[in-house]
Each structure stands twice: as C-alpha cells, then as structure tokens.
Motif scaffolding. Structure first.
Motif, PDB file in Angstrom:
ATOM      1  N   VAL A 124       0.789  -1.056   0.114  1.00  0.00           N
ATOM      2  CA  VAL A 124      -0.148   0.076  -0.270  1.00  0.00           C
ATOM      3  C   VAL A 124       0.741   1.163  -0.075  1.00  0.00           C
ATOM      4  O   VAL A 124       0.545   2.119  -0.809  1.00  0.00           O
ATOM      5  CB  VAL A 124      -1.073  -0.095   1.238  1.00  0.00           C
ATOM      6  N   TYR A 128       1.405   3.997  -3.292  1.00  0.00           N
ATOM      7  CA  TYR A 128       0.851   5.318  -3.226  1.00  0.00           C
ATOM      8  C   TYR A 128       2.298   6.313  -3.325  1.00  0.00           C
ATOM      9  O   TYR A 128       2.063   7.312  -3.938  1.00  0.00           O
ATOM     10  CB  TYR A 128       0.396   5.877  -1.679  1.00  0.00           C
ATOM     11  N   TRP A 132       3.286   9.047  -7.006  1.00  0.00           N
ATOM     12  CA  TRP A 132       3.971  10.540  -7.043  1.00  0.00           C
ATOM     13  C   TRP A 132       5.144  10.402  -7.796  1.00  0.00           C
ATOM     14  O   TRP A 132       5.409  11.284  -8.652  1.00  0.00           O
ATOM     15  CB  TRP A 132       4.407  10.770  -5.526  1.00  0.00           C
ATOM     16  N   ASN A 135       3.893  10.747 -11.502  1.00  0.00           N
ATOM     17  CA  ASN A 135       3.212  12.019 -11.817  1.00  0.00           C
ATOM     18  C   ASN A 135       3.719  12.511 -13.090  1.00  0.00           C
ATOM     19  O   ASN A 135       4.868  12.863 -13.103  1.00  0.00           O
ATOM     20  CB  ASN A 135       3.268  13.122 -10.592  1.00  0.00           C
ATOM     21  N   ALA A 136       3.018  12.951 -14.114  1.00  0.00           N
ATOM     22  CA  ALA A 136       3.908  13.132 -15.294  1.00  0.00           C
ATOM     23  C   ALA A 136       4.661  14.386 -15.512  1.00  0.00           C
ATOM     24  O   ALA A 136       5.281  14.329 -16.083  1.00  0.00           O
ATOM     25  CB  ALA A 136       2.641  13.113 -16.468  1.00  0.00           C
ATOM     26  N   GLN A 137       3.970  15.377 -14.419  1.00  0.00           N
ATOM     27  CA  GLN A 137       4.565  16.915 -14.514  1.00  0.00           C
ATOM     28  C   GLN A 137       5.546  16.750 -13.514  1.00  0.00           C
ATOM     29  O   GLN A 137       6.636  17.519 -13.703  1.00  0.00           O
ATOM     30  CB  GLN A 137       3.636  17.738 -14.673  1.00  0.00           C
ATOM     31  N   TYR A 138       5.511  16.191 -12.287  1.00  0.00           N
ATOM     32  CA  TYR A 138       6.177  16.718 -11.174  1.00  0.00           C
ATOM     33  C   TYR A 138       6.981  15.477 -10.629  1.00  0.00           C
ATOM     34  O   TYR A 138       7.940  15.452 -10.004  1.00  0.00           O
ATOM     35  CB  TYR A 138       5.492  17.155  -9.882  1.00  0.00           C
ATOM     36  N   ASN A 154       2.813   9.984 -19.915  1.00  0.00           N
ATOM     37  CA  ASN A 154       1.912  10.253 -18.826  1.00  0.00           C
ATOM     38  C   ASN A 154       1.539   8.855 -18.316  1.00  0.00           C
ATOM     39  O   ASN A 154       0.280   8.523 -18.457  1.00  0.00           O
ATOM     40  CB  ASN A 154       0.578  11.077 -19.450  1.00  0.00           C
ATOM     41  N   ALA A 157      -2.169   8.254 -16.689  1.00  0.00           N
ATOM     42  CA  ALA A 157      -3.432   8.627 -17.369  1.00  0.00           C
ATOM     43  C   ALA A 157      -3.457   8.195 -18.734  1.00  0.00           C
ATOM     44  O   ALA A 157      -4.530   8.242 -19.260  1.00  0.00           O
ATOM     45  CB  ALA A 157      -3.490  10.256 -17.282  1.00  0.00           C
ATOM     46  N   ASP A 158      -2.450   7.660 -19.252  1.00  0.00           N
ATOM     47  CA  ASP A 158      -2.460   7.153 -20.775  1.00  0.00           C
ATOM     48  C   ASP A 158      -2.732   5.654 -20.640  1.00  0.00           C
ATOM     49  O   ASP A 158      -1.642   5.033 -20.195  1.00  0.00           O
ATOM     50  CB  ASP A 158      -1.122   7.447 -21.225  1.00  0.00           C
ATOM     51  N   PRO A 159      -3.596   5.146 -21.218  1.00  0.00           N
ATOM     52  CA  PRO A 159      -4.029   3.575 -21.101  1.00  0.00           C
ATOM     53  C   PRO A 159      -2.889   2.973 -21.545  1.00  0.00           C
ATOM     54  O   PRO A 159      -2.718   1.648 -21.331  1.00  0.00           O
ATOM     55  CB  PRO A 159      -5.172   3.335 -21.939  1.00  0.00           C
ATOM     56  N   TYR A 238      -5.340  -1.683  -7.839  1.00  0.00           N
ATOM     57  CA  TYR A 238      -6.690  -1.043  -7.119  1.00  0.00           C
ATOM     58  C   TYR A 238      -6.339   0.227  -6.486  1.00  0.00           C
ATOM     59  O   TYR A 238      -7.098   1.343  -6.346  1.00  0.00           O
ATOM     60  CB  TYR A 238      -7.096  -2.012  -5.876  1.00  0.00           C
ATOM     61  N   LEU A 239      -5.167   0.504  -5.954  1.00  0.00           N
ATOM     62  CA  LEU A 239      -4.743   1.466  -5.246  1.00  0.00           C
ATOM     63  C   LEU A 239      -4.380   2.829  -6.152  1.00  0.00           C
ATOM     64  O   LEU A 239      -4.619   3.718  -6.011  1.00  0.00           O
ATOM     65  CB  LEU A 239      -3.524   1.436  -4.386  1.00  0.00           C
ATOM     66  N   GLY A 251      -9.516   2.603 -13.796  1.00  0.00           N
ATOM     67  CA  GLY A 251      -8.369   3.375 -14.490  1.00  0.00           C
ATOM     68  C   GLY A 251      -8.676   3.822 -15.763  1.00  0.00           C
ATOM     69  O   GLY A 251      -9.849   3.595 -16.278  1.00  0.00           O
ATOM     70  N   PRO A 252      -7.764   4.662 -16.517  1.00  0.00           N
ATOM     71  CA  PRO A 252      -8.249   5.047 -17.712  1.00  0.00           C
ATOM     72  C   PRO A 252      -8.322   4.021 -18.467  1.00  0.00           C
ATOM     73  O   PRO A 252      -7.462   3.292 -18.812  1.00  0.00           O
ATOM     74  CB  PRO A 252      -6.820   5.902 -18.073  1.00  0.00           C
TER      75      PRO A 252
END
Lengths: 307, 433
Positions: A124, A128, A132, A135-138, A154, A157-159, A238-239, A251-252
């Motif tokens: 878990v 998590y 982070w 993360n695509a940008q940071y 990405n 977010a990108d399948p 799941y997480l 998810g996406p």
C-alpha cells in the motif's frame, strides 16, 4: 513399571481418534474456514446471489454472461499482459540482480540488504509512493527521463502506459526473488566452474552450461509462484485507480481493470456474488491448468543435480 | 467537473485509505452491549463522515442525547463503505442507523437491506412536504420512502474574475455559445504551443462531468426505470465538451497539462492557481476557497444552457446525503426517533452549515444562517429551482455508473464519439436485469 514393560513390546496400534483429536484444530480450521467456503462458493457460482437475499439457481448463466461481458474480457487481457510480460522480465531482472550481488566485492552484505529493502515495504505504501513518482509533470521519474532527453509518458493517465507503470511497481519489490536466486547461485558446485575453466569455457558459456542448469529448479519454483501472483494482482492496480467511495473504477480506459479487481467490483460494488464466485472458479481452474502445464514442460528444461 | 456522481469530496478523504486496508470486510465492529443501564436504549450510529464533519455530527448527537431520557446515541465514524455493507448482512446488525447517499436507495431497497420508512411516516404523520423534491426523488424506490436526506450536493460553474478581466471577457457565460467563446478566450498556450491556462476542464482530470452536462442539455439518464444513455441531450452535453475543449486543444496536451494539477483539497488546486479559468464544482467550494485560497477573486453562475432552450436555465443535478435504518437494526423504533431529529430543521441547519452543504429542507433554503458563506445563495437558489433534478436511484445504478464511466473515458480520449460510446452502454444496460 509400565514403561519398562512397554519398551520391550511391539508398539500397539493406537486408536486413530487420538491422532485425529490432536490434529483437530487444523482439520476443523480447514473444513470450516477453507473447504466449506470454497465449496459453497462453487454452489454460489451457479446462482444469482446478492449477499442479502437467498441465492437463486441459474445454472451456467453466470459463466455465459461473463463470456459476453466486455469488461471481463478486458480484465483477462490486462491480467494476461501483466503476467506474460511481467513474470519473465521480472525473473530475468531478479537473476541479473542476483548475479551482480554475487560478485565478490567489498560491502556485499550491505548491497544485498539494499536490494532486499523494497520487498519489506508494504504494498500500500509503495503504491501510494509510486503514484507520486509517476506523476507526469512533477514526478521524479519523468524528471530523470526528461533530463536525459527521453520521452516523458503520462504514466497513470495514458492507457498505454498504466500497465508498464504497474510492472515497474512490482519489479521494485524484486529483492525477494533475487535473494532466492542468490542462495541458488551459492549452491552451484565450484568444481564445475573449475572444470569449465580448464576446458576453456568463456563467461557466457560458464553461465549457460553451468550456472543456468543449476538454477532451473529454482526458476521453475519462481515461475509458478510468479504466474500465480500475477494472475491475482490486485493491490497496486486497485490503489492506483481507487479515488473515492464504493465505486468501480478500472483506471483510464479500464486499462488497470485486472481480473481480481473486476471480481471485487462484481462482488462488493455490484453485489453480484454469483458472478464473482464464477470468476473465482474460472481463475482457480486457469491457475491449476497453467501450473500443470508449466510442470509438464519443466521436464524439458529443468535440470536436477544427479547426486 | 468532478466526474460521474457528485460526492462531497471531504467526506471521502479518509475513505481511500480505509479502503486500502482491504480488510474492510473484517473491520465491521461488533457493537457493544445494545442497551445500557438506567433503562435507556443505546442506539448505535455508524457514519461515513470523518474529521471536521464527524465533529459537526457529534455535536448534533450530543444535543439529541441531552434531550433524551430513553435513548442514548453512540456515534462511530467509520468511513469504510465496504465495512458498512458487510455489517448489514446477517441477522444482528452492528449498527442501528447509518448514512449513505440517495444513489444507494434502489439497490439496497430492492435487496431488502434497508427498511421502508413508510409505516413510521404514516404512524407519526411525518411531513415530507418540506424536503426538496429532487432530494426526495433519490430516497424513494417503488413509491416507498427508504431514506431521508440531510446534506445535499449540487454544482455550478465557478470562474476566476481576474482571468476573465485579463482576457477581456466582460461577464460570465449564461448560454452554451457564450460558454464556448469564453473557453476559447481563456485558454492560453506558450510559444511552444504548450497549454499554460485552460478555459475549462475537470477538477482533477481531463474529462467533464458528463452526467451533469447531459441534463443541462435536456438529457435524461433514466426513463421509467430504464437506462437511457443515448438520449439526444446526453450526447449533446458530451459533444459540447468534446468540441470546445478536447478536440480544440488535443487530448494528449490536455492530459499533460492536467497531470500537473495539484491536490484538489489544497492551495495547489488548479482553479485556485489560475490554471483553470472555469470549473464546474460543488457547493462546498466556497468554504474550501475561504480556507485554501482566501485571496482568490471568484464568482459562480449556473451551468449555461443551450441557446435555443432557455427553459433549461438553472438545471442542476442534486445528490443528497441520506440516513437509513438497516433491516438488521436491533432498535429500529429508536432509530426512527433519532432520524427524525437528525433531519429536523435545527439539526439539519447546524450540520449543513458546518459542512457548507445544502439543506434538504425547503424551509431552510432562505435561512439567513447561510448568508455568511460567500456566494452560497446561488446553490440554494439552484436547489430551489424547478430544474433541480436527480438521477433516479435504480437498483442498476452502480453498474450503470461504472459502465458510463468507461464510456466517459472513451469520449474524453476520443476513441469513441459520445454517440458511439453511449450506444455501447445502452447495449450493456440490457443485461442489468
């Protein structure tokens, strides 16, 4: 005394009930908490059951519905992707790590500890944390990729990239597999290497003809465990997808909807216990078949030392 | 826009983590002795709220207990929806009364999980007339009342006044054509063509709240208990967002931009940061903004209506937080007494005010107590509007919502047009049974 007389005699057959009584905690546990529920779930898989009302017999309907359910088929694809790509690559990485850790260098125990460390981080927490990192940008990962001029996908977010992201998370905990490989490496008889060296074998030949055959039994074990774990993968996906309440989220593009997640959604979000039970039984049979298949092929590639 | 299903975000902050334990099923706590000394009945009240909201609720509980000689309510905050569900199986319940959303009514009522309140309502001649129609709509299933609403959510269009002025947009949009124009003017890119500011997007993702856009375009998601994803209004709603945002700026670029959004519930929220000029969000935002971005110059208006359909002005989707008595409650009669108090004007006002949620009672919509919350009157006004509506709480709603979410994702990613994506849902919906 009783002991003295008994010692000379042929041991009498003790009544079976004593043995049964002593093992009863385990037997009761098995029957009541394992075998019972497992069999009941088989019955449920032929019923329409929502947890609250009595089950209604529907025959093979649940199985037939599943085969027509696009989400079921999608979840099979996603899980197969993770297993077929993830398990062999994971084993290869673990082996490479083990080989590297086997080099006689200073501070070896420290490196081993470092490699094993991620394996003790709870899944878990790790998931998590990776949210982070990805993360695509940071995220750190894309910062590193960007600094060496590589594309920055990405990830979450990108399948197309979500499943590779999950694979990276699972490989992060590869230390456990590597440690088992390392132990196996230590078992390879030194005289074989010496003999190979005398015969003029180079590094690759020493690995391929001496090391690898010796590692095949362990690889078989890891392969089976890895396949079973991959087919049941749940926590990281799941997480990574769960964002709120009791809603079904894959998810996406449903790209992270793994088999067990779809099972979970059926059971606890849509309250279709019958369908969930059917899914569990299909998974059980598939795991059984795959394991038997791997064991059958193992005669061709697994070498047991002839001692 | 917060995606399908409007849930108060605050309420679910702890929920992801609770669910992450995955031991949810095992977590159903056994209630202690159900009756205590002094002849008082101990009522076990398990609720999903946590943190500040739980505190506000405990205040209400305390007041009730002080007024009582027969009942003692023991409140327990347990944000794990799975544990809540698990506790409702079996003959002896772990709690006597609890809360959820109106969206659960149909699924639970149909399975006999929760009690019909009709007998109690009849016995006490309890007046339902004061509850807003849209809130009550989700509390009924097959003409029986199963839940009672307290705190209601709806949403509207927030806009950043400073960015509007900078872009030369004189007033916030009221119609969809004005909205489209504003989105164009308020979206900015840098010299490399990368987005630096978006006119409109979701609160934390690239997609929109397509459920809401559907109804603001005159669509319906259910008709007579049957899913109607292909309603022309629903398709028009999704098309509005696809045409004016997704297609115009490119999903890849939007996703890159959106992935840099900070946490929703923090000063890094993209709307507070000026990265998003407009966003459709809920009535809890005024107090969030006060907390996280006190200097933000913002306004809020109803979600715009199509130019040729002024009768759709002020259309909004209502999602009530609700109370219910599980079928396995040990003290249903006492639970009803307590529920009456929870949804009474006094308790509802104190609780909703603390949460900055809307009250479910019509008589509270004009209450001066809400005046202290900036721009809250707009949400109260929307709730009072005849165009306030709710997605009917049918038994198939959870599965329908999940299938719609999959379709929404395809729409946002442009792998399917709205018409194609919702046609797939319509096909799947035939097997909901």
């Amino acid at each position: 005394m009783a002991e003295a007389t008994l010692a000379g005699r042929r041991p009498r057959r003790r009544p079976a009930w004593a043995g049964l009584a002593f093992s009863s905690p385990w037997i009761i546990g098995l029957v009541v908490f394992m075998a019972g529920p497992i069999l009941v779930s088989l019955y449920y898989s032929f019923t329409e059951f929502n947890l609250f009302q009595s089950p209604r017999w529907v025959g093979l309907d649940n199985y037939a519905t599943l085969l027509k359910d696009p989400k079921f088929l999608g979840s099979v694809f996603n899980t197969a992707y993770l297993a077929i790509i993830g398990v062999p690559l994971g084993l290869a990485f673990a082996l490479l790590v083990a080989l590297a850790l086997n080099f006689p260098v200073k501070g070896q125990p420290l490196y081993r500890a470092i490699v094993y460390l991620p394996a003790i981080v709870p899944v878990v927490t790790a998931s998590y944390l990776w949210r982070w990192v990805f993360n695509a940008q940071y995220g750190y990962l894309n910062q590193v990729l960007g600094s060496i001029g590589l594309p920055q996908p990405n990830w979450l977010a990108d399948p197309m990239w979500t499943k590779p992201a999950v694979l990276v998370i699972t490989w992060w905990g590869i230390g456990a597999t590597a440690v088992i490989y390392l132990a196996a490496l230590k078992q390879v008889p030194q005289q074989l290497y010496e003999a190979a060296a005398v015969d003029g074998a180079n590094g690759w030949q020493r690995f391929w003809y001496v090391t690898w055959p010796a590692l095949t039994p362990v690889t078989l074990f890891q392969l089976i465990m890895g396949v079973i774990a991959a087919l049941q993968i749940f926590a990281p996906t799941y997480l990574l997808t769960q964002s709120r309440g009791n809603a079904a989220n894959g998810g996406p593009g449903d790209s992270l909807l793994t088999y067990t997640m779809h099972l979970f959604h059926n059971a606890f979000v849509f309250l279709k216990m019958g369908q969930a039970a059917a899914m569990a039984w299909i998974l059980f049979l598939v795991i059984g078949l795959l394991t038997s298949f791997i064991l059958l092929t193992s005669r061709r590639w697994v070498h047991y030392g002839s001692e | 826009m917060s995606g399908p299903g409007q849930l108060s975000r605050r309420r679910f902050v702890g929920m992801g983590i609770a669910a992450a334990g995955l031991g949810g099923l095992a977590a159903c706590s056994k209630g202690s002795s159900s009756s205590s000394g002094g002849g008082k009945v101990t009522l076990r009240f398990s609720y999903l709220w946590t943190g500040q909201e739980a505190k506000a609720l405990e205040k209400v509980i305390k007041k009730f207990n002080q007024s009582q000689s027969k009942i003692v309510v023991k409140g327990v905050s347990n944000p794990d929806a799975q544990a809540q569900l698990a506790a409702m199986t079996g003959s002896k319940g772990a709690f006597d009364i609890s809360d959820n959303f109106g969206s659960a009514t149909g699924a639970w009522a149909e399975k006999g999980v929760i009690r019909s309140l009709d007998d109690y309502i009849k016995k006490d001649s309890f007046d339902l007339g004061d509850f807003t129609d849209s809130s009550m709509a989700q509390c009924r299933y097959k003409d029986q009342v199963y839940q009672l609403p307290i705190a209601v959510n709806n949403s509207a269009l927030f806009y950043n006044k400073k960015l509007f002025a900078a872009a030369g947009v004189q007033k916030p949009p009221t119609t969809t054509s004005e909205w489209a124009e504003a989105i164009g003017k308020l979206t900015k890119t840098d010299s490399k063509g990368r987005l630096t500011q978006l006119g409109l997007a979701g609160t934390s993702g690239a997609g929109a709240d397509y459920r809401l856009l559907g109804v603001t375009h005159g669509g319906k998601w259910y008709d007579n208990g049957k899913p109607t994803p292909e309603d022309p209004g629903n398709i028009a709603g999704a098309n509005f967002y696809v045409e004016n945002v997704i297609k115009k700026y490119g999903i890849k670029e939007i996703e890159r931009f959106v992935s840099g959004f900070g946490d929703y519930q923090s000063p890094q929220n993209p709307f507070y940061q000026g990265k998003l000029a407009m966003v459709v969000d809920g009535e809890w935002q005024p107090s969030f903004i006060k907390e996280f971005a006190p200097d933000l110059d913002w306004g809020v208006v109803p979600v715009p209506y199509p130019d040729d359909r002024p009768e759709l002005a002020k259309t909004n989707l209502v999602a009530p937080g609700t109370f219910f008595i599980p079928s396995n409650s040990q003290h249903p009669d006492e639970a009803w007494e307590f529920m009456k108090y929870l949804v009474s004007k006094e308790a509802m006002l104190s609780f909703t005010k603390a949460l900055s949620n809307l009250p479910a009672r019509k008589s509270l919509l004009q209450d001066p107590a809400y005046k202290s919350i900036t721009n809250f009157d707009l949400f109260l006004d929307l709730l009072a509007s005849k165009n306030a509506t709710a997605i009917p709480s049918e038994p198939s709603l959870a599965q329908y919502t999940a299938d719609l979410a999959t379709a929404d994702d395809k729409i946002t990613r442009m792998t399917k047009t709205p018409a194609q994506a919702y046609a797939q849902v319509a096909k799947a919906a035939k097997s909901y049974g």
